[in-house]
Design a protein around this motif. Structure first.
Motif, short mmCIF file in Angstrom:
data_model
loop_
_atom_site.label_atom_id
_atom_site.label_comp_id
_atom_site.label_asym_id
_atom_site.label_seq_id
_atom_site.Cartn_x
_atom_site.Cartn_y
_atom_site.Cartn_z
N PHE A 183 0.82 -1.21 0.00
CA PHE A 183 0.00 0.00 0.00
C PHE A 183 0.85 1.26 0.00
N GLY A 184 2.16 1.08 -0.12
CA GLY A 184 3.08 2.20 -0.16
C GLY A 184 3.69 2.37 -1.53
N GLU A 185 4.87 1.76 -1.73
CA GLU A 185 5.60 1.99 -2.98
C GLU A 185 4.83 1.52 -4.21
N VAL A 186 3.97 0.52 -4.07
CA VAL A 186 3.19 0.04 -5.23
C VAL A 186 2.33 1.16 -5.80
N PHE A 187 1.88 2.08 -4.95
CA PHE A 187 1.03 3.18 -5.40
C PHE A 187 1.74 4.53 -5.37
N GLY A 188 3.07 4.50 -5.35
CA GLY A 188 3.82 5.76 -5.35
C GLY A 188 3.64 6.55 -4.07
N ARG A 189 3.34 5.85 -2.97
CA ARG A 189 3.13 6.48 -1.67
C ARG A 189 4.02 5.75 -0.64
N PRO A 190 5.34 5.82 -0.80
CA PRO A 190 6.23 5.01 0.03
C PRO A 190 6.03 5.23 1.53
N PHE A 191 6.13 4.15 2.26
CA PHE A 191 6.09 4.22 3.72
C PHE A 191 7.27 5.07 4.16
N PRO A 192 7.08 5.98 5.11
CA PRO A 192 8.14 6.95 5.43
C PRO A 192 9.31 6.42 6.25
N GLU A 193 9.30 5.14 6.58
CA GLU A 193 10.40 4.55 7.33
C GLU A 193 11.13 3.56 6.43
N PRO A 194 12.40 3.28 6.73
CA PRO A 194 13.16 2.36 5.89
C PRO A 194 12.54 0.95 5.87
N LEU A 195 12.58 0.35 4.70
CA LEU A 195 12.16 -1.04 4.50
C LEU A 195 13.33 -1.79 3.88
N PRO A 196 13.46 -3.08 4.20
CA PRO A 196 14.51 -3.84 3.51
C PRO A 196 14.17 -3.91 2.01
N ARG A 197 15.17 -3.97 1.19
CA ARG A 197 14.96 -4.06 -0.25
C ARG A 197 14.22 -5.35 -0.58
N TRP A 198 13.24 -5.27 -1.44
CA TRP A 198 12.48 -6.47 -1.82
C TRP A 198 13.31 -7.40 -2.68
N ASP A 199 14.34 -6.87 -3.34
CA ASP A 199 15.16 -7.70 -4.23
C ASP A 199 16.46 -8.17 -3.57
N ASP A 200 16.57 -8.01 -2.26
CA ASP A 200 17.72 -8.48 -1.49
C ASP A 200 17.26 -9.69 -0.68
N GLU A 201 17.65 -10.88 -1.12
CA GLU A 201 17.16 -12.13 -0.52
C GLU A 201 17.47 -12.21 0.98
N ASP A 202 18.66 -11.81 1.39
CA ASP A 202 19.00 -11.87 2.82
C ASP A 202 18.12 -10.92 3.63
N ALA A 203 17.90 -9.73 3.12
CA ALA A 203 17.04 -8.77 3.82
C ALA A 203 15.61 -9.28 3.88
N ARG A 204 15.15 -9.92 2.81
CA ARG A 204 13.79 -10.45 2.80
C ARG A 204 13.62 -11.56 3.82
N ARG A 205 14.61 -12.39 4.00
CA ARG A 205 14.52 -13.46 5.01
C ARG A 205 14.53 -12.90 6.43
N ALA A 206 15.12 -11.74 6.63
CA ALA A 206 15.22 -11.15 7.97
C ALA A 206 13.89 -10.59 8.45
N ASP A 207 12.91 -10.48 7.58
CA ASP A 207 11.63 -9.92 8.04
C ASP A 207 10.74 -10.96 8.70
N MET A 208 11.20 -12.20 8.81
CA MET A 208 10.38 -13.26 9.42
C MET A 208 10.76 -13.54 10.88
#
Length: 195
Positions: free
Chosen positions: A59-84
């Motif tokens: 509901f943020g970057e997909v609609f050009g309304r990025p969440f105002p806090e840092p998010l791990p990169r969606w294309d960084d596999e290690d960062a994506r695994r860290a969100d669990m």
């Protein structure tokens, strides 16, 4: 059903299931909220962290309304695994508060846009989407993870139910042991080759 009715219905359902997910943390120790409950390490607080990360994206970057806090990169596999899972430096309050901030950001997007508002999901093969698509997707994913949370919480202390009221606690251990034995007998009867 009008678009407004559909949007309201989907949004209300999302709000309800978000709260249901958070009730699964009620009354747990820090350890029980974080401990790996499956072979892959799935845990209750990690599910909340994961839901926050992906809802912020959808509901943020997909609609050009990025969440105002840092998010791990969606294309960084290690960062994506860290969100669990949550590190020892991330408090339960931090994770829950972030999820609630994501809700506020998402709710603003949902309120501001029409169901046919276009969005772009770069990590999907068919990347052009609408708000309707994202509402259905996030609601489905949140319900899926709420089901995981139901099972994990039952494994921790036997608590079941959507409202945190503790259905399992209303029955004694003998009741649940007999219920489990009945189900086990049926499973074995259905497969005589079972050991």
């Amino acid at each position: 059903m009008t678009d407004g009715d559909a949007k309201t219905h989907l949004h209300d359902s999302l709000r309800w299931i978000r709260e249901a997910v958070l009730t699964k943390l009620d009354g747990l120790s820090e350890y029980d909220a974080r401990r790996p409950m499956t072979l892959t390490g799935t845990n209750l607080l990690g599910l909340v962290k994961h839901l926050a990360t992906w809802e912020a994206r959808y509901f943020g970057e997909v609609f050009g309304r990025p969440f105002p806090e840092p998010l791990p990169r969606w294309d960084d596999e290690d960062a994506r695994r860290a969100d669990m899972w949550a590190t020892e430096h991330e408090t339960r309050a931090d994770v829950v508060d972030r999820y609630r901030r994501v809700w506020a950001h998402s709710d603003a997007t949902i309120t501001a846009l029409d169901l046919d508002a276009p969005g772009h999901v770069p990590w999907w093969p068919d990347s052009e989407v609408t708000l309707f698509t994202m509402l259905v997707h996030v609601l489905t994913e949140t319900c899926r993870h709420a089901g995981h949370a139901d099972i994990l919480r039952e494994q921790v202390d036997g608590l079941v139910g959507l409202d945190g009221d503790g259905l399992a606690l209303r029955q004694d251990a003998a009741h649940w042991a007999e219920r489990r034995a009945t189900i086990e007998r049926a499973a074995r009867a259905a497969d005589p080759t079972a050991g």
